[in-house]
Every structure is written in C-alpha cells, then in structure tokens.
Design a protein around this motif. Structure first.
Motif, short mmCIF file in Angstrom:
data_model
loop_
_atom_site.label_atom_id
_atom_site.label_comp_id
_atom_site.label_asym_id
_atom_site.label_seq_id
_atom_site.Cartn_x
_atom_site.Cartn_y
_atom_site.Cartn_z
N MET A 223 37.92 27.67 35.85
CA MET A 223 37.80 27.05 37.17
C MET A 223 39.03 27.36 38.03
O MET A 223 38.90 27.69 39.22
CB MET A 223 37.65 25.53 37.03
CG MET A 223 37.63 24.81 38.37
SD MET A 223 37.19 23.08 38.23
CE MET A 223 35.42 23.20 38.04
N LEU A 224 40.22 27.30 37.44
CA LEU A 224 41.43 27.61 38.20
C LEU A 224 41.45 29.08 38.61
O LEU A 224 41.96 29.43 39.68
CB LEU A 224 42.67 27.25 37.38
CG LEU A 224 42.85 25.76 37.09
CD1 LEU A 224 44.10 25.53 36.25
CD2 LEU A 224 42.92 24.95 38.38
N ARG A 225 40.92 29.95 37.77
CA ARG A 225 40.81 31.35 38.14
C ARG A 225 39.87 31.51 39.34
O ARG A 225 40.17 32.24 40.29
CB ARG A 225 40.28 32.17 36.96
CG ARG A 225 40.21 33.67 37.24
CD ARG A 225 39.44 34.40 36.16
NE ARG A 225 38.02 34.10 36.24
CZ ARG A 225 37.16 34.73 37.04
NH1 ARG A 225 37.59 35.68 37.86
NH2 ARG A 225 35.89 34.41 37.05
N HIS A 226 38.75 30.78 39.30
CA HIS A 226 37.81 30.84 40.42
C HIS A 226 38.46 30.33 41.71
O HIS A 226 38.34 30.98 42.76
CB HIS A 226 36.58 29.98 40.10
CG HIS A 226 35.65 29.82 41.26
ND1 HIS A 226 34.65 30.72 41.56
CD2 HIS A 226 35.60 28.87 42.24
CE1 HIS A 226 34.02 30.33 42.66
NE2 HIS A 226 34.57 29.21 43.07
N ASP A 227 39.18 29.22 41.64
CA ASP A 227 39.82 28.67 42.83
C ASP A 227 40.88 29.63 43.38
O ASP A 227 41.06 29.75 44.60
CB ASP A 227 40.44 27.31 42.52
CG ASP A 227 39.39 26.25 42.23
OD1 ASP A 227 38.27 26.35 42.78
OD2 ASP A 227 39.67 25.31 41.46
N SER A 228 41.60 30.30 42.48
CA SER A 228 42.60 31.29 42.92
C SER A 228 41.91 32.45 43.63
O SER A 228 42.43 32.96 44.64
CB SER A 228 43.40 31.79 41.72
OG SER A 228 44.10 30.73 41.09
N GLU A 229 40.77 32.86 43.12
CA GLU A 229 40.03 33.95 43.77
C GLU A 229 39.53 33.53 45.15
O GLU A 229 39.40 34.36 46.05
CB GLU A 229 38.86 34.38 42.89
CG GLU A 229 39.26 35.11 41.62
CD GLU A 229 39.73 36.53 41.89
OE1 GLU A 229 39.65 36.98 43.05
OE2 GLU A 229 40.18 37.19 40.94
N VAL A 230 39.24 32.24 45.33
CA VAL A 230 38.86 31.75 46.65
C VAL A 230 40.01 31.96 47.64
O VAL A 230 39.79 32.35 48.80
CB VAL A 230 38.47 30.26 46.59
CG1 VAL A 230 38.26 29.68 47.98
CG2 VAL A 230 37.19 30.08 45.76
N GLY A 231 41.24 31.72 47.19
CA GLY A 231 42.39 31.95 48.05
C GLY A 231 42.57 33.41 48.41
O GLY A 231 42.86 33.76 49.57
N ILE A 232 42.38 34.30 47.43
CA ILE A 232 42.49 35.74 47.70
C ILE A 232 41.40 36.18 48.66
O ILE A 232 41.63 37.01 49.56
CB ILE A 232 42.42 36.51 46.37
CG1 ILE A 232 43.65 36.18 45.51
CG2 ILE A 232 42.33 38.01 46.62
CD1 ILE A 232 43.63 36.81 44.14
N SER A 233 40.19 35.63 48.50
CA SER A 233 39.09 35.96 49.41
C SER A 233 39.39 35.48 50.83
O SER A 233 39.03 36.15 51.80
CB SER A 233 37.79 35.33 48.90
OG SER A 233 36.72 35.59 49.77
N ALA A 234 40.06 34.33 50.96
CA ALA A 234 40.41 33.82 52.29
C ALA A 234 41.39 34.75 52.99
O ALA A 234 41.33 34.95 54.21
CB ALA A 234 40.98 32.41 52.17
N ILE A 235 42.31 35.34 52.23
CA ILE A 235 43.25 36.30 52.81
C ILE A 235 42.51 37.53 53.32
O ILE A 235 42.81 38.08 54.38
CB ILE A 235 44.31 36.69 51.77
CG1 ILE A 235 45.41 35.63 51.72
CG2 ILE A 235 44.94 38.03 52.08
CD1 ILE A 235 46.32 35.60 52.93
N THR A 236 41.52 37.97 52.56
CA THR A 236 40.76 39.16 52.95
C THR A 236 40.08 38.97 54.30
O THR A 236 40.03 39.88 55.13
CB THR A 236 39.71 39.49 51.88
OG1 THR A 236 40.35 39.63 50.61
CG2 THR A 236 38.96 40.76 52.21
#
Length: 378
Positions: A223-236
C-alpha cells in the motif's frame, strides 16, 4: 703453523658469520614481503566487505522499512548524519547510492525542504499540520493512516522533482538534460532547445532510493508503495512546455521550447486534494473472515490516481495547543473545543503614497499603524 692455523680458523669463522648474516637478511626480507602481502589481502577484504554491505540490506528488516525510515527522517528535525547521505541516516543500499551518485545527497536535502515546506503550507490551519506525532510517543507511522499515505506520496514526489531539476542544472554527475522526443515536423512551429528537466531519471532514483519494488505478501508495504507511486504520478502531470521567443523586435518568428516541471506547490495542492479523497481499505488478516475483508487492497486499475489507507486517523488534538487559527470558526475546529485566545498585533505599513511635488517617478509614502486580531488555541 699453529698461528697460521689460528688465523685461518679466524678467517673461516668470520666467513661463517658473514654467510649466516646474509641468510638472516634474506629471511627477514621474505618475511616483510609476506607481511605486506597479507596486509594488502586484509585491506582488500575489508574494502570488499564494506562495498558488499552497502548493497545488502539487514536481515530481518521488513520490506517497507527503507521507505518508512526515509519519510520519518524527512519530517523529523534535521540532524546532519555522518554517513554519505549527509542529512539522512540511510540504509546500506541508500548509503551506497549516495556514495556512488555525486550530487544525490544535496538533491535529497532539497527534496526534504520541498516536502516539509509545502506540506506545512497546505495544512497550516488544519488539525494535522504535517507533524508525525499523534499523542505521546506515538506517530503516524505506527499504522497506515490517511496522513501516512499523504507523506509517502509527497516524499516520493519531492525526491523525483529535486533529482529531475538537479539533472537539468548540472548538479548530478550521472544524469544530464532530458532528451525529449521531438514532435512531428509537420506540426512543429518551434524547435526543441534549452535544457529539459530529467523526469525519467528522477523517477528512477526515487523508486530505487525508496525501494518501491512490488512486495507480494506484505499489504502494508504494497500500500505504501502504491501511495508513493501516486506522488510520482502527480509530478508527471505537472510537466509543462516552456518556450522562449526569437525574432526582430519580439516578433517571435521562432520559438525554442523545452520541458520543465511546474512549481512544487501545484503538486502539493494536487496531493492534498487526493488526501481528502483517499479511500480506506481493510487489510488482509488471517483472523478476519473472508466475507468482511477483500482479497486484496490494490485497485483494479493500473493508473496511480488514488491514495489508500488502512486506519481511521486520530484527532490530533494533543498537538494543536498554541497553534494559530485563521478565524473563530476555524478555531472551533482546530482547538478541539478548548477555546482560544485573541491577541492584538500592531504593524506598520506604507500608506498615502503619492508623487513628490506632483511629478512622475518619485513616490513618497507615509507609514500607518495597523491593528490585527490573531487567534491562538488554548
């Protein structure tokens, strides 16, 4: 004859001593060479051991430990670490990355500044203002709250942003300006130039530094990996085109364009919206019946657009004492019913500005007193 024999014996004795001394010197030299060789072997073994330890994680560490410790360090008071990451007491793998990639420690420091500054700005008048404490010695990393999901997403986004920008500014040795794909020449009204932020390398470094690999069997880490990927996607999504005009008298007959990340405050505001829209999932537990718990918390879609968490957030009332609130209505929520105090603050500001003697371009102003009410939680 006896004397000559004695002399001969003496010469023979001296020659024997000389030969014995030669053998002793050769023995000592050989022994010294062996000592030097052994010392070199020991030194090589120590260096190899250190390098190997840099890429091997500690046995028994849970898979989510690297990301958790990194985010905790980001939102804790900054203390300079003796390790290669400087401002982060990293794992062996992280220390190896900081030692190998010149410029990465400073990028991590900048990511820390971005995450903390913009988080506090977004939640300035909320009960939770990015403090990791909940009550006493408890913190938001004991369980996966909505706030835990947000800080993981924000930290991943900040690392991606800081590294991508550092590459474009030439502050890191293992990356440079991004090589953007050029548009179709038929639709090209400008030419690519300048130096684009290296978002691709920023994503790669963020995922490696936080160890965001799929972790089957660990719902918290996944879940924390998924939430971190949400942050990276927001930067994109914050990547935009920047252009500079060329031509006589600003005619803009030709434009030079490149790709650049937007202000990080835009990303922080987007993640704050996702924080309020976050969805709670029930973790898989052997003690939980199959009817009440889903098989997996992960979303069916592959797009990282939604934050998830496990536990309902605490009230954070114990960390709001002395906090400033915006207005009485905001104080009623922020102060948890304890009430608030009002302080009158006097400030000086420019007023009645005018041109000197009625002429242009020379302005003179008076200074007026201004009184403002400020509210603080009891």
């Amino acid at each position: 004859m006896a004397k000559e024999g004695t002399d001969t014996a003496g010469v023979s004795g001296n020659g024997g001593q000389s030969g014995g001394g030669g053998r002793s010197n050769r023995t000592d030299g050989s022994f010294q060479q062996k000592n030097i060789f052994a010392s070199l072997l020991i030194l090589s073994a120590i260096c190899c051991f250190i390098e190997c330890n840099d890429v091997i994680t500690s046995k028994g560490d849970p898979p989510s430990l690297s990301a958790k410790n990194t985010v905790m360090a980001v939102f804790s008071p900054m203390v300079k670490s003796p390790g290669p990451c400087k401002f982060l007491s990293g794992t062996r793998k992280q220390n190896h990355q900081c030692r190998r990639d010149i410029g990465l420690p400073e990028a991590i420091k900048e990511a820390r500044r971005l995450a903390v500054t913009h988080c506090e700005e977004q939640f300035r008048y909320d009960r939770w203002n990015c403090s990791i404490e909940t009550r006493g010695k408890r913190n938001i990393f004991k369980k996966v709250y909505r706030e835990t999901a947000f800080v993981h997403a924000l930290t991943a986004a900040a690392i991606t942003h800081a590294v991508a920008r550092a590459c474009a500014e030439g502050k890191m040795t293992k990356c440079q300006c991004a090589s953007e794909r050029k548009p179709d020449p038929a639709r090209l009204a400008f030419r690519w130039g300048g130096c684009s932020d290296n978002l691709k390398h920023g994503k790669r470094v963020a995922r490696n530094f936080l160890e965001l690999q799929p972790k089957n069997g660990d719902p918290v880490a996944e879940m924390l990996r998924h939430d971190s990927e949400v942050g990276i996607s927001a930067i994109t999504s914050a990547m935009t085109d920047r252009c500079k005009c060329h031509g006589v008298s600003g005619s803009c007959s030709m434009k030079t364009c490149w790709r650049r990340l937007g202000d990080f405050n835009t990303t922080a505001a987007l993640l704050r919206t996702k924080y309020h829209l976050a969805i709670r999932k029930i973790p898989v537990n052997n003690k939980t019946s199959r009817r009440s718990a889903p098989r997996d918390f992960r979303p069916r879609e592959t797009v990282y657009d939604q934050l998830y968490y496990f536990e309902t957030s605490p009230t954070f009332c114990s960390v709001t004492r002395g906090r400033r609130c915006l207005h009485p209505d905001n104080c009623a929520t922020l102060c948890c019913g304890r009430g608030y105090t009002t302080k009158v603050i006097k400030t000086l500001e420019k007023c009645r500005c005018r041109f000197t003697n009625g002429r242009c371009c020379q302005v003179v102003c008076d200074y007026c007193e201004k009184y403002e009410d400020r509210y603080y939680c009891k």
